[in-house]
Design an enzyme around this catalytic site. Structure first.
Site, PDB file in Angstrom:
ATOM      1  N   GLU A   1     -43.997  16.419 -21.388  1.00 48.25           N
ATOM      2  CA  GLU A   1     -45.082  16.526 -22.312  1.00 48.25           C
ATOM      3  C   GLU A   1     -45.861  15.339 -22.640  1.00 48.25           C
ATOM      4  O   GLU A   1     -45.028  14.271 -22.994  1.00 48.25           O
ATOM      5  CB  GLU A   1     -44.700  17.162 -23.547  1.00 48.25           C
ATOM      6  CG  GLU A   1     -45.682  17.142 -24.797  1.00 48.25           C
ATOM      7  CD  GLU A   1     -45.311  18.308 -25.953  1.00 48.25           C
ATOM      8  OE1 GLU A   1     -44.446  19.123 -25.802  1.00 48.25           O
ATOM      9  OE2 GLU A   1     -46.329  18.126 -26.639  1.00 48.25           O
TER      10      GLU A   1
ATOM     11  N   LYS B   1     -35.086  26.321 -23.855  1.00 52.58           N
ATOM     12  CA  LYS B   1     -35.584  25.232 -23.677  1.00 52.58           C
ATOM     13  C   LYS B   1     -35.149  24.268 -24.617  1.00 52.58           C
ATOM     14  O   LYS B   1     -35.196  24.642 -26.136  1.00 52.58           O
ATOM     15  CB  LYS B   1     -37.198  25.103 -23.742  1.00 52.58           C
ATOM     16  CG  LYS B   1     -37.775  23.774 -23.615  1.00 52.58           C
ATOM     17  CD  LYS B   1     -39.245  23.754 -23.197  1.00 52.58           C
ATOM     18  CE  LYS B   1     -40.188  24.204 -24.429  1.00 52.58           C
ATOM     19  NZ  LYS B   1     -40.262  23.134 -25.442  1.00 52.58           N
TER      20      LYS B   1
END
Ligand code: KIV
Length: 280
Positions: free
Chosen positions: A198, A129
């Site tokens: 996020e 990631k």
């Protein structure tokens, strides 16, 4: 021969079908939500794997929840590799994703390819990631071309908190919204198999999710995302310093641990432990 500590019954060992990045698009197509939790050690990862968690993420959050640092910034490749190896050796089914630490990919494409490749080659992960959008498109494209699957990560990217001036929700202004929409599109175009969103308004996360073929995984980004991720120490109530709005605590293991350890302390001091039955 060393004892098998995987915890899987003998007859189930070969029957476990591994989750791969190719499954991701299928999850989205059939509307099945993707569940992701972080883990940093063998025993926790084994529990997550056994209950059927789709993805286990070795987040750079390890720096805060296990090492007590105020940010994720100082975690090293060595630390991330150490925890990735532990998690990978437990994960028979779940896809293991390793977080690329700060400055392991921002300093140039060759370094980014080498470092991300190490997580697959030495760490046993199935993907990495990477935090960042448009500005990292060329780097991420090259990493993927080299055979390393990448999950993008946009919105509140904690490695950039000094630029953002803190942990605030992203994508509220038109300018930020435009950047995040464009970044998500570009990350998909360069080949990311998924994009983590996020801390952003749920309407924006929904717009991004609907505009992408690859699944989005949300944290503090509302229910429209194709999957959800949380930090395991948060859901277990082990990280008690603060509780972000999006965290749901499913247990209070901090309190339980305190109680159990205090009981042991008291029993030792008072001579109640060990008993006759606990002695040879
Ligand atoms: O480091 C981490 O744990 C993360 C969260 C988004 C889950 O990246």
């Amino acid at each position: 021969m060393s004892p098998d500590r995987s915890g899987y019954p003998e007859d189930k060992k070969t029957a476990v079908e591994k989750v791969t990045v190719r499954n991701f698009i299928k999850y989205k197509q059939r509307g099945e939500k993707i569940a992701v939790l972080t883990a940093y050690d063998f025993f926790t990862a084994r529990i997550l794997d056994q209950i059927g968690m789709d993805v286990i993420l070795i987040g750079d959050s390890v720096n805060m929840v296990l090492y007590g640092s105020p940010t994720t910034l100082s975690v090293t490749m060595d630390q991330m590799m150490y925890h990735t190896k532990a998690v990978s050796s437990a994960a028979k089914r779940a896809l293991v994703i390793a977080d690329m630490p700060f400055l392991s990919y921002q300093t140039g494409i060759p370094e980014a390819v080498t470092n991300s490749g190490r997580f697959l080659k030495e760490g046993g992960a199935g993907a990495v990631k990477i935090e960042g959008g448009l500005e990292l498109a060329d780097t991420i494209k090259r990493i993927i071309e080299m055979g390393i699957p990448v999950m993008g990560h946009i919105g509140l990217t904690p490695q950039s908190i000094h630029r953002f001036g803190g942990y605030r929700v992203r994508g509220k202004s038109e300018e930020e919204k435009k950047y995040l929409m464009e970044s998500a599109k570009v990350l998909e175009e360069v080949g990311c198999f998924s994009v983590l969103l996020e801390s952003m308004p749920k309407t924006l996360a929904q717009e991004i999710t609907e505009s992408l073929k690859v699944p989005t995984i949300g944290i503090g980004a509302g229910a429209a995302c194709d999957g959800q991720v949380l930090v395991i120490n948060d859901i277990l109530g082990l990280f008690e310093d603060f509780q972000p709005k999006f965290v749901r605590r499913y247990a209070h293991l901090g309190e339980e641990t305190r109680k159990a350890c205090k009981n042991f302390l008291d029993d030792v001091k008072s001579g109640k432990y060990p008993s006759n039955e606990e002695s040879y």
